[in-house]
Motif scaffolding. Structure first.
Motif, PDB file in Angstrom:
ATOM      1  N   ASP A  13     -21.738 -40.522  40.592  1.00  0.00           N
ATOM      2  CA  ASP A  13     -20.029 -40.093  40.689  1.00  0.00           C
ATOM      3  C   ASP A  13     -19.910 -38.617  40.875  1.00  0.00           C
ATOM      4  O   ASP A  13     -18.645 -38.451  40.376  1.00  0.00           O
ATOM      5  CB  ASP A  13     -19.740 -40.628  39.355  1.00  0.00           C
ATOM      6  CG  ASP A  13     -20.380 -40.227  38.156  1.00  0.00           C
ATOM      7  OD1 ASP A  13     -20.998 -39.031  38.322  1.00  0.00           O
ATOM      8  OD2 ASP A  13     -19.928 -40.419  37.014  1.00  0.00           O
ATOM      9  N   ASN A  14     -20.738 -37.607  41.208  1.00  0.00           N
ATOM     10  CA  ASN A  14     -20.485 -36.394  41.686  1.00  0.00           C
ATOM     11  C   ASN A  14     -20.257 -35.641  40.077  1.00  0.00           C
ATOM     12  O   ASN A  14     -19.691 -34.580  40.201  1.00  0.00           O
ATOM     13  CB  ASN A  14     -19.519 -36.188  42.459  1.00  0.00           C
ATOM     14  CG  ASN A  14     -19.791 -36.474  43.724  1.00  0.00           C
ATOM     15  OD1 ASN A  14     -21.144 -36.159  44.157  1.00  0.00           O
ATOM     16  ND2 ASN A  14     -18.971 -37.044  44.683  1.00  0.00           N
ATOM     17  N   ASP A  15     -20.463 -36.155  39.105  1.00  0.00           N
ATOM     18  CA  ASP A  15     -20.851 -35.443  37.677  1.00  0.00           C
ATOM     19  C   ASP A  15     -21.412 -34.148  37.990  1.00  0.00           C
ATOM     20  O   ASP A  15     -22.487 -34.376  38.587  1.00  0.00           O
ATOM     21  CB  ASP A  15     -21.110 -36.236  36.605  1.00  0.00           C
ATOM     22  CG  ASP A  15     -21.097 -35.572  35.386  1.00  0.00           C
ATOM     23  OD1 ASP A  15     -21.475 -34.518  35.103  1.00  0.00           O
ATOM     24  OD2 ASP A  15     -20.304 -35.952  34.332  1.00  0.00           O
ATOM     25  N   PRO A  16     -21.098 -32.867  37.518  1.00  0.00           N
ATOM     26  CA  PRO A  16     -21.684 -31.717  37.931  1.00  0.00           C
ATOM     27  C   PRO A  16     -23.140 -31.810  37.399  1.00  0.00           C
ATOM     28  O   PRO A  16     -24.133 -31.148  38.086  1.00  0.00           O
ATOM     29  CB  PRO A  16     -21.121 -30.742  36.991  1.00  0.00           C
ATOM     30  CG  PRO A  16     -19.483 -31.128  36.703  1.00  0.00           C
ATOM     31  CD  PRO A  16     -19.725 -32.727  36.773  1.00  0.00           C
ATOM     32  N   LYS A  17     -23.454 -32.717  36.319  1.00  0.00           N
ATOM     33  CA  LYS A  17     -25.092 -32.782  35.967  1.00  0.00           C
ATOM     34  C   LYS A  17     -25.954 -33.521  37.111  1.00  0.00           C
ATOM     35  O   LYS A  17     -27.032 -33.376  37.254  1.00  0.00           O
ATOM     36  CB  LYS A  17     -25.287 -33.243  34.789  1.00  0.00           C
ATOM     37  CG  LYS A  17     -24.677 -34.689  34.629  1.00  0.00           C
ATOM     38  CD  LYS A  17     -25.099 -35.226  33.102  1.00  0.00           C
ATOM     39  CE  LYS A  17     -24.305 -36.392  32.813  1.00  0.00           C
ATOM     40  NZ  LYS A  17     -22.757 -36.375  32.598  1.00  0.00           N
ATOM     41  N   HIS A  18     -25.024 -34.045  38.061  1.00  0.00           N
ATOM     42  CA  HIS A  18     -25.700 -34.928  38.960  1.00  0.00           C
ATOM     43  C   HIS A  18     -25.754 -34.175  40.277  1.00  0.00           C
ATOM     44  O   HIS A  18     -26.879 -34.503  41.213  1.00  0.00           O
ATOM     45  CB  HIS A  18     -25.067 -36.381  39.413  1.00  0.00           C
ATOM     46  CG  HIS A  18     -25.033 -37.228  38.008  1.00  0.00           C
ATOM     47  ND1 HIS A  18     -23.748 -38.207  37.930  1.00  0.00           N
ATOM     48  CD2 HIS A  18     -25.821 -37.204  36.854  1.00  0.00           C
ATOM     49  CE1 HIS A  18     -23.993 -38.773  36.749  1.00  0.00           C
ATOM     50  NE2 HIS A  18     -25.234 -38.303  36.289  1.00  0.00           N
ATOM     51  N   THR A  19     -24.884 -33.014  40.242  1.00  0.00           N
ATOM     52  CA  THR A  19     -25.065 -32.334  41.499  1.00  0.00           C
ATOM     53  C   THR A  19     -25.686 -30.961  41.417  1.00  0.00           C
ATOM     54  O   THR A  19     -25.605 -30.205  42.191  1.00  0.00           O
ATOM     55  CB  THR A  19     -23.498 -32.327  42.078  1.00  0.00           C
ATOM     56  OG1 THR A  19     -22.649 -31.701  40.910  1.00  0.00           O
ATOM     57  CG2 THR A  19     -22.966 -33.683  42.389  1.00  0.00           C
ATOM     58  N   VAL A  23     -31.263 -31.201  40.607  1.00  0.00           N
ATOM     59  CA  VAL A  23     -31.095 -32.670  40.964  1.00  0.00           C
ATOM     60  C   VAL A  23     -31.061 -32.841  42.581  1.00  0.00           C
ATOM     61  O   VAL A  23     -31.637 -33.717  43.215  1.00  0.00           O
ATOM     62  CB  VAL A  23     -29.832 -33.378  40.563  1.00  0.00           C
ATOM     63  CG1 VAL A  23     -29.740 -34.841  40.785  1.00  0.00           C
ATOM     64  CG2 VAL A  23     -29.944 -33.500  38.892  1.00  0.00           C
ATOM     65  N   ALA A  24     -30.197 -32.013  43.224  1.00  0.00           N
ATOM     66  CA  ALA A  24     -30.321 -32.135  44.677  1.00  0.00           C
ATOM     67  C   ALA A  24     -31.554 -31.968  45.272  1.00  0.00           C
ATOM     68  O   ALA A  24     -31.936 -32.571  46.398  1.00  0.00           O
ATOM     69  CB  ALA A  24     -29.367 -31.202  45.330  1.00  0.00           C
ATOM     70  N   LYS A  25     -32.332 -30.927  44.745  1.00  0.00           N
ATOM     71  CA  LYS A  25     -33.671 -30.751  45.380  1.00  0.00           C
ATOM     72  C   LYS A  25     -34.578 -31.848  45.234  1.00  0.00           C
ATOM     73  O   LYS A  25     -35.332 -32.314  45.981  1.00  0.00           O
ATOM     74  CB  LYS A  25     -34.398 -29.398  44.472  1.00  0.00           C
ATOM     75  CG  LYS A  25     -35.695 -29.144  45.213  1.00  0.00           C
ATOM     76  CD  LYS A  25     -36.098 -27.871  44.469  1.00  0.00           C
ATOM     77  CE  LYS A  25     -37.585 -27.472  44.940  1.00  0.00           C
ATOM     78  NZ  LYS A  25     -38.461 -28.283  45.608  1.00  0.00           N
ATOM     79  N   TRP A  26     -34.726 -32.341  43.768  1.00  0.00           N
ATOM     80  CA  TRP A  26     -35.272 -33.815  43.625  1.00  0.00           C
ATOM     81  C   TRP A  26     -35.093 -34.806  44.622  1.00  0.00           C
ATOM     82  O   TRP A  26     -36.000 -35.352  45.204  1.00  0.00           O
ATOM     83  CB  TRP A  26     -35.324 -34.150  42.223  1.00  0.00           C
ATOM     84  CG  TRP A  26     -36.387 -35.206  41.696  1.00  0.00           C
ATOM     85  CD1 TRP A  26     -37.391 -34.960  41.103  1.00  0.00           C
ATOM     86  CD2 TRP A  26     -36.158 -36.720  42.214  1.00  0.00           C
ATOM     87  NE1 TRP A  26     -38.025 -36.383  41.134  1.00  0.00           N
ATOM     88  CE2 TRP A  26     -37.288 -37.369  41.624  1.00  0.00           C
ATOM     89  CE3 TRP A  26     -35.136 -37.421  42.537  1.00  0.00           C
ATOM     90  CZ2 TRP A  26     -37.397 -38.671  41.502  1.00  0.00           C
ATOM     91  CZ3 TRP A  26     -35.279 -38.648  42.649  1.00  0.00           C
ATOM     92  CH2 TRP A  26     -36.247 -39.345  42.182  1.00  0.00           C
ATOM     93  N   LEU A  27     -33.685 -34.934  44.688  1.00  0.00           N
ATOM     94  CA  LEU A  27     -33.301 -35.978  45.769  1.00  0.00           C
ATOM     95  C   LEU A  27     -33.865 -35.982  46.992  1.00  0.00           C
ATOM     96  O   LEU A  27     -34.467 -36.791  47.835  1.00  0.00           O
ATOM     97  CB  LEU A  27     -31.855 -36.295  45.483  1.00  0.00           C
ATOM     98  CG  LEU A  27     -31.074 -36.650  44.135  1.00  0.00           C
ATOM     99  CD1 LEU A  27     -29.689 -36.622  44.426  1.00  0.00           C
ATOM    100  CD2 LEU A  27     -31.402 -38.280  44.054  1.00  0.00           C
ATOM    101  N   LYS A  28     -33.774 -34.384  47.788  1.00  0.00           N
ATOM    102  CA  LYS A  28     -34.173 -34.278  48.913  1.00  0.00           C
ATOM    103  C   LYS A  28     -35.739 -34.417  48.985  1.00  0.00           C
ATOM    104  O   LYS A  28     -36.313 -34.878  49.881  1.00  0.00           O
ATOM    105  CB  LYS A  28     -33.753 -32.868  49.363  1.00  0.00           C
ATOM    106  CG  LYS A  28     -34.028 -32.406  50.505  1.00  0.00           C
ATOM    107  CD  LYS A  28     -33.556 -31.046  50.732  1.00  0.00           C
ATOM    108  CE  LYS A  28     -33.929 -30.671  52.192  1.00  0.00           C
ATOM    109  NZ  LYS A  28     -33.760 -29.179  52.735  1.00  0.00           N
ATOM    110  N   ASP A  29     -36.608 -33.754  48.164  1.00  0.00           N
ATOM    111  CA  ASP A  29     -37.844 -33.715  48.026  1.00  0.00           C
ATOM    112  C   ASP A  29     -38.493 -35.156  48.010  1.00  0.00           C
ATOM    113  O   ASP A  29     -39.253 -35.622  48.582  1.00  0.00           O
ATOM    114  CB  ASP A  29     -38.379 -33.111  46.646  1.00  0.00           C
ATOM    115  CG  ASP A  29     -38.386 -31.666  46.917  1.00  0.00           C
ATOM    116  OD1 ASP A  29     -37.876 -30.851  48.012  1.00  0.00           O
ATOM    117  OD2 ASP A  29     -38.473 -31.108  45.949  1.00  0.00           O
ATOM    118  N   ASN A  30     -37.668 -36.096  47.197  1.00  0.00           N
ATOM    119  CA  ASN A  30     -38.103 -37.553  47.203  1.00  0.00           C
ATOM    120  C   ASN A  30     -37.438 -38.356  48.271  1.00  0.00           C
ATOM    121  O   ASN A  30     -37.578 -39.682  48.412  1.00  0.00           O
ATOM    122  CB  ASN A  30     -37.869 -38.308  45.835  1.00  0.00           C
ATOM    123  CG  ASN A  30     -38.925 -37.637  44.804  1.00  0.00           C
ATOM    124  OD1 ASN A  30     -40.019 -37.897  44.754  1.00  0.00           O
ATOM    125  ND2 ASN A  30     -38.396 -36.444  44.294  1.00  0.00           N
TER     126      ASN A  30
END
Length: 97
Positions: A13-19, A23-30
């Protein structure tokens, strides 16, 4: 951790803790595919409805808990010696106490 692969699309939901950058690096790395979602948009995830319902039940439980009179709890504690005696008498088995 195993990447989710192309079968899955992650929606958040684009909450700041999710963005955050972490988190962005983990999502990209995985290699997690993330669904594009407008900022400050309503959360359409059904889990949000479940959380709301759970909160109502917890609030109701708290209200009911507050209605239990302290004398009731006192009577339960006072009855403990009798309960322990019965428990010993029935060698730990269920009894009608």
């Amino acid at each position: 951790m195993r990447p989710l692969g192309n079968k899955w699309v992650f929606q958040m939901d684009n909450d700041p803790k999710h963005t955050s950058k972490v988190v962005a690096k983990w999502l990209k790395d995985n290699k997690v595919k993330v669904l594009e979602w407008p900022s400050q948009s309503p959360d359409l995830s059904p889990i949000e409805n479940v959380w709301a319902e759970l909160k109502k039940h917890v609030r109701l439980c708290q209200e009911e808990w507050a209605k239990i009179h302290p004398t009731y709890c006192g009577r339960l504690v006072e009855g403990y010696p009798k309960r322990l005696t019965k428990l010993k008498q029935f060698k730990g088995n269920a009894n009608k106490y």
